[in-house]
Design a protein around this motif. Sequence first.
Motif, PDB file in Angstrom:
ATOM      1  N   PHE A 289      25.944   7.924  86.788  1.00  0.00           N
ATOM      2  CA  PHE A 289      25.679   7.250  85.449  1.00  0.00           C
ATOM      3  C   PHE A 289      26.328   5.825  85.295  1.00  0.00           C
TER       4      PHE A 289
ATOM      5  N   TYR B 243      29.259  12.759  87.754  1.00  0.00           N
ATOM      6  CA  TYR B 243      28.504  12.469  86.516  1.00  0.00           C
ATOM      7  C   TYR B 243      28.715  10.963  86.470  1.00  0.00           C
TER       8      TYR B 243
ATOM      9  N   LEU C 122      25.710  17.596  82.176  1.00  0.00           N
ATOM     10  CA  LEU C 122      24.521  16.766  82.346  1.00  0.00           C
ATOM     11  C   LEU C 122      23.831  16.565  81.095  1.00  0.00           C
TER      12      LEU C 122
ATOM     13  N   PHE D   6      23.824  10.972  75.700  1.00  0.00           N
ATOM     14  CA  PHE D   6      24.578   9.773  75.665  1.00  0.00           C
ATOM     15  C   PHE D   6      23.998   8.425  76.145  1.00  0.00           C
ATOM     16  N   ALA D   7      23.748   8.790  77.489  1.00  0.00           N
ATOM     17  CA  ALA D   7      23.069   7.665  78.074  1.00  0.00           C
ATOM     18  C   ALA D   7      21.904   6.896  77.553  1.00  0.00           C
TER      19      ALA D   7
ATOM     20  N   VAL E 207      25.487   2.899  83.005  1.00  0.00           N
ATOM     21  CA  VAL E 207      25.565   3.372  81.554  1.00  0.00           C
ATOM     22  C   VAL E 207      27.074   2.844  81.272  1.00  0.00           C
TER      23      VAL E 207
ATOM     24  N   PHE F 173      24.799  16.593  78.229  1.00  0.00           N
ATOM     25  CA  PHE F 173      25.450  15.599  77.112  1.00  0.00           C
ATOM     26  C   PHE F 173      25.503  14.266  77.589  1.00  0.00           C
ATOM     27  N   ILE F 174      25.782  14.025  78.710  1.00  0.00           N
ATOM     28  CA  ILE F 174      25.800  12.423  79.478  1.00  0.00           C
ATOM     29  C   ILE F 174      24.338  12.115  79.367  1.00  0.00           C
ATOM     30  N   GLY F 175      23.506  12.874  79.563  1.00  0.00           N
ATOM     31  CA  GLY F 175      22.035  12.266  79.405  1.00  0.00           C
ATOM     32  C   GLY F 175      21.736  11.933  78.000  1.00  0.00           C
TER      33      GLY F 175
ATOM     34  N   PRO G  29      17.195  12.630  82.061  1.00  0.00           N
ATOM     35  CA  PRO G  29      18.208  11.591  82.008  1.00  0.00           C
ATOM     36  C   PRO G  29      17.999  10.580  83.190  1.00  0.00           C
TER      37      PRO G  29
END
Lengths: 493, 158
Positions: free
Chosen positions: B144, B140, A397, A403-404, B150, A399-401, A48
């Motif tokens: 991000f 996070y 991490l 999503f991003a 993001v 999941f956010i990776g 990510p």
Amino acid sequence: METSVLQGFLFVLQPWHFLFLFIGVAGGIVVGALPGLTGSVGIILLLPFLFYVDPATAMVMLCGMFCGAIYGGSISAILISTPGTPSAAATLLDGYPMARRGQAGRAIGIATLASTGGGIISTFCLIFIAPELAHFALRFGPVEYFALMVFGLTIIASVSGKSLVKGLMSGVFGLMIALVGLDPMTGVPRYSFDIPNLMIGFHLLPVLIGLFAISQIFVQIEEQAKGIVLSKQQLTGILPPFRELIRLIKVIVPSSFLGTAIGVIPGTGGAIASFMAYNEARRFSKNPESFGTGNPAGVAAPEAANNGTTGGAMVPLLTLGIPGDVVTAVMLGALMLIGVRPGPLLFKESPDIISAVFAGLLMANVLILILGTVSVRLFPMVLRVPMAILFPLIFGLCFIGSFALANSVWNMVVALAFGVIGYVMRKNEFPAAPVILGVILGPIAEDVLGRALISAYGDWTTLVRSPIALFFYAIAIASVTYSLLRRPGGKSE
Amino acid sequence: MLTRNIIIGLVLMAVSAAFFAGTFGFETTGGYVSPRVFPQVVSGCMFLLSAILVGRSLVERIRTGPVTTGEGAPFSWPAFATRWGRIAAAAAVAFVYTQVLESLGYVPATALFLAALVMLFRETRWVVVLAVAVLGTGVYYGVFRLIFKVPLPRFDLF
């Protein structure tokens, strides 16, 4: 070539790039040291972040993570008799007995020196071999590439699991995943059921995250009751005396070359190399009976060999786009995601990336030496990180990776679905690495097959007319035959 | 393991047969390369390999006889629930998170998700649960949203 490596050093030594390399190596050591996390998971957790840096910097960071994780596996093998990565399994045979005798620091010191030596020797081999092989591979056309794809998929499938059939099924499953979406030659939608998200197929990142990282979290939830018992260790006297160092060099150098040679063969990897080097060191030792009781050579040989595979495994990965083992299979996926397509053209079109990889690997091994000797007292603290804190954070991490990637919840759902599939695969002894290869190589194989058939006016016999293609088919058949012979009666279960 | 191999093999045989049948719905352009060929080869390979797995497992099963303990033991609900309950709960929590993320917003949804996961890992100290939830979400979000820019889902009351 010297100019290329020098340019690579000038790139790597810039503060910003060096910081990424440092994070990669340090992160790799931590990931490798923690039982339950491997180099492949470490590389996936980096993904990510890699979208936000240039490809050469991303490559340097990946190299750091790769080398650091292979070395890190030795720390838990020595301190708690649990190899952090499969390639450190041979290290515990003598490393843990040394630690029990109060020589944990000395064992880690020897592992550090051997890992550095192995890594540097293998990188020099990579620097000399890879450009020549890439130059030769420039002769390949679609027919040869199709044969290479068949070979790559077959060899990984035949050696990466306990069962040949299950390994091949995993590879074909990966090919099936890659079929979803638009046909690369004609643009016809396949298996998309008019769902817009399926029209573009499954993105590699959530598939990787699911199969390797989320499935591992499910395994950890199941096995969570197992705590790490870490007794107080003597972490002093890290660097061995000069006389012992000279004795160990006689083991480290041949083990490094052995590891490099094994690493070059696709489908082998650090675990095989380290056990082979361990056996050779014992065979040539004046005191073979001392192996298994805490012989320093029993730590040096496997560690030199498993870090020796790092440069070796990069040879087929960079020149042919065929990974050497599970970690490099994931690395291949990582490279495709950041827009780097390994193969002979990479040497021609992106020499800056190649020189960054060469210098990055060399510097990563120097950093291993520095971090391994300076921060040795921090290693027991790393092993004490509670799983109840670590794995939820990794899940977050993941999941956010996902999503991003496209600011889309769809990729999170895909990652979760493949996490469940990956968990079911693990519990039923289906290896995950061939799936990734299938997903990556499937579209390439279909593309080169299509081009080969078009240039031969639809004549399928064109696939078996090239001597180079026949060579790849022959070694693919040989690897399957070897795999069948290795398991008596071809039995797997 | 043998029973599971037979079940998995049969499921994959059915899936690959469906994949193969599905290829006849693809439009063809009449050139040298049809969009059907590669999927047919791939699904054919999967069908064949699955059949080998099923056949081999059946032969092994007949040779060894029914298993009453270990992996092949008869199905039992309490054993199943103990072993898979928390994994199923984790998967369910993760699925719910994906479904409420956009409506609830990144910060509250992630904090709740992390807290639930920590508890699934049998951590009962509420300070630890709260710390992981708050710090994890914060770090996070910082990396991000603030560094990588993001656009994470936001909670909008109105």
